[in-house]
Design an enzyme around this catalytic site. Sequence first.
Site, short mmCIF file in Angstrom:
data_model
loop_
_atom_site.label_atom_id
_atom_site.label_comp_id
_atom_site.label_asym_id
_atom_site.label_seq_id
_atom_site.Cartn_x
_atom_site.Cartn_y
_atom_site.Cartn_z
NE ARG A 78 -3.90 -131.43 34.66
CZ ARG A 78 -4.86 -130.77 33.97
NH1 ARG A 78 -5.76 -131.46 33.47
NH2 ARG A 78 -4.86 -129.47 33.78
CB VAL A 111 -8.16 -125.82 35.02
CG1 VAL A 111 -9.19 -125.83 34.27
CG2 VAL A 111 -7.03 -126.60 35.21
CG ASP A 112 -3.38 -122.18 36.56
OD1 ASP A 112 -3.80 -121.09 36.86
OD2 ASP A 112 -2.59 -122.27 35.69
CG HIS A 127 -11.68 -124.30 29.60
ND1 HIS A 127 -10.61 -124.42 28.86
CD2 HIS A 127 -12.36 -124.03 28.88
CE1 HIS A 127 -10.88 -124.03 27.71
NE2 HIS A 127 -12.08 -124.03 27.64
CB CYS A 138 -25.74 -133.92 45.37
SG CYS A 138 -24.39 -133.88 46.24
N GLY A 194 -0.38 -116.56 25.44
CA GLY A 194 -0.14 -118.03 25.85
C GLY A 194 -1.39 -118.96 25.37
CB SER A 196 -2.62 -123.26 20.88
OG SER A 196 -3.72 -123.99 21.52
#
Length: 257
Positions: A78, A111-112, A127, A138, A194, A196
């Site tokens: 990803r 998360v992009d 997220h 750590c 965008g 759901s």
Amino acid sequence: MARQHSIMDVDQLRAAAELLIRARRVVLSTGAGMSAESGVPTFRDASGMWARFNPEELATPMAFARDPHKVWDWYRARRAALAKCNPHDGHRILANWERRFPEFDVITQNVDGLHHRAGSTRVLELHGRLDVARCVACPRQIAGLEDLGPAPKCPDCDHWLRPGVVWFHESLPAEALEAAELAAAQCDVYVSVGTSSVVYPAAGLLETAYAAGASVIEINPTPTPCSGMAKVRLRNSARAALMELDQLFSRTSDGDA
Ligand code: OAD
């Protein structure tokens, strides 16, 4: 992927622009659909991630404890795919809107990092980030999308490095969530783009805004469980809807529409 080229509902578009014209405090809450037109896959659409992969095997702390190699490899792929994606016009419009309103926050489940890359500076990331790897033991973090190889270890303490995203069964970052809850409770207009609207606590922010009296605008090609709370529903893709809205909003702000 959901329908993305449906005809704009001009009345809904105008209604949305009018709400924004009058607004002083605006929240833009984005989900995976916001990044779909940048080439980042969504999760729950027919071609989404969770149609092809089982989240219990890939996106939980238990899955990582069981098989860190398998989990890391999936996130590694990803990360590599994200390195080829870029923000689209919709992301850039939101970055510009920061200067239009006295208070403007982007709250994102994504998360992009595409909002930051488009120039947004007020982004509450609920997220985490795919382009961060962090040590399980750590405080060490490594930022960037470069390939860290298979299941890397922390250079400081030799424990596993894990993806810097929030997994199922984990808490959201407290500071970002608190700021998001405050922004949702205080905004005049809450725009949901965008998502759901099924993953909590993120989905609950729309309910908070609605209960506090905000006008809700939903931008999504398909209805969601929260559609009933939306005063305006734009059944279009994020990029197309934001571009139309930006044009109309700019003209109306200039006083000639
Ligand atoms: P989903 O995949 O659940 O929902 C994406 C939404 O975007 C759907 O409602 C689509 O109809 C809509 N959509 C698709 N293409 C679109 C487009 N071009 N423009 C606008 N909307 C479009 O994604 P999220 O709601 O973001 O969690 O999912 C929430 C969380 O569930 C994610 O953050 C992720 C996932 O498990 C973590 O990674 C922790």
